[in-house]
Design an enzyme around this catalytic site. Structure first.
Site, PDB file in Angstrom:
ATOM      1  CG  HIS A 122      15.860  16.304 -34.301  1.00 16.18           C
ATOM      2  ND1 HIS A 122      14.807  17.105 -34.665  1.00 16.18           N
ATOM      3  CD2 HIS A 122      15.926  16.358 -32.946  1.00 16.18           C
ATOM      4  CE1 HIS A 122      14.262  17.637 -33.591  1.00 16.18           C
ATOM      5  NE2 HIS A 122      14.931  17.195 -32.527  1.00 16.18           N
ATOM      6  CB  THR A 170      21.475   2.193 -27.837  1.00 15.37           C
ATOM      7  OG1 THR A 170      22.260   1.009 -27.626  1.00 15.37           O
ATOM      8  CG2 THR A 170      22.180   3.390 -27.214  1.00 15.37           C
TER       9      THR A 170
END
Length: 195
Positions: A122, A170
């Site tokens: 987001h 990640t």
């Protein structure tokens, strides 16, 4: 509700890499997601043969799966239609695929219990938090993702590599390596473990 052809929707999502809240693309994505949730609920609330599971997952992803595909239920996909699965893939129970940004799984991959593949971030700006940024996840051939691992947007796991259980990945994983931890870091080369 605004209708958008699936191929056009997938193309816009890939090209633009972003979905703005309230946009035509967002509305079309939600409509597909609604259908996918219904298909996943049906899949997860019955007793099926392997062949029946393959057929139902093929409906969820909109592509035919090979006979070597195997899935242990339950399984959840957020969108469904942006998942590509190679041959002889095994997905263990409890996995969750957030595939709006695209998930590509190569041949011979093993995915452990409760793995999350998340292709959305987001927006950092609190005023735009409804905006979603999309990046694909790619699992190259022969990768093994350990139980309860999370793979984050934009990550490619190189061929033959292993992600240790409970890891949060990640960044890209080099081929023929083992990574683990949070965030996942290099543990060893695969050749050091093969006897």
């Amino acid at each position: 509700m605004i209708k958008m052809e699936l191929e056009k929707l997938l193309s816009k999502m890939e090209m633009e890499g972003v979905i703005h809240g309230g946009s035509e693309v967002n509305e079309a994505m939600v409509a597909v997601s609604d259908e996918t949730r219904s298909l996943c609920t049906q899949l997860n609330n019955g007793v099926y043969t392997n062949e029946q599971i393959r057929h139902q997952v093929s409906q969820i992803i909109g592509r035919e799966l090979d006979e070597g595909f195997s899935l242990f239920l339950p399984f959840t996909a957020d969108f469904g239609k942006n998942i590509k699965i190679g041959k002889n893939v095994f997905i263990n129970s409890g996995c969750r695929f957030q595939d709006q940004g695209q998930i590509i799984i190569g041949d011979q991959c093993l995915i452990g219990h409760n793995v999350v593949l998340a292709t959305i971030n987001h927006d950092y700006n609190p005023l735009n938090r409804g905006t979603m940024h999309l990046k694909p996840i790619v699992l190259k051939e022969n990768t093994w993702i350990g139980s309860s691992s999370t793979i984050l947007p934009g990550v490619t796991v190189g061929e033959n590599s292993i992600v240790a259980a409970g890891s949060v990945v990640t960044r890209d994983v080099a081929p023929n390596t083992i990574v683990g931890g949070n965030p996942a870091k290099f543990i060893s080369n695969l050749e050091d473990k093969i006897k």
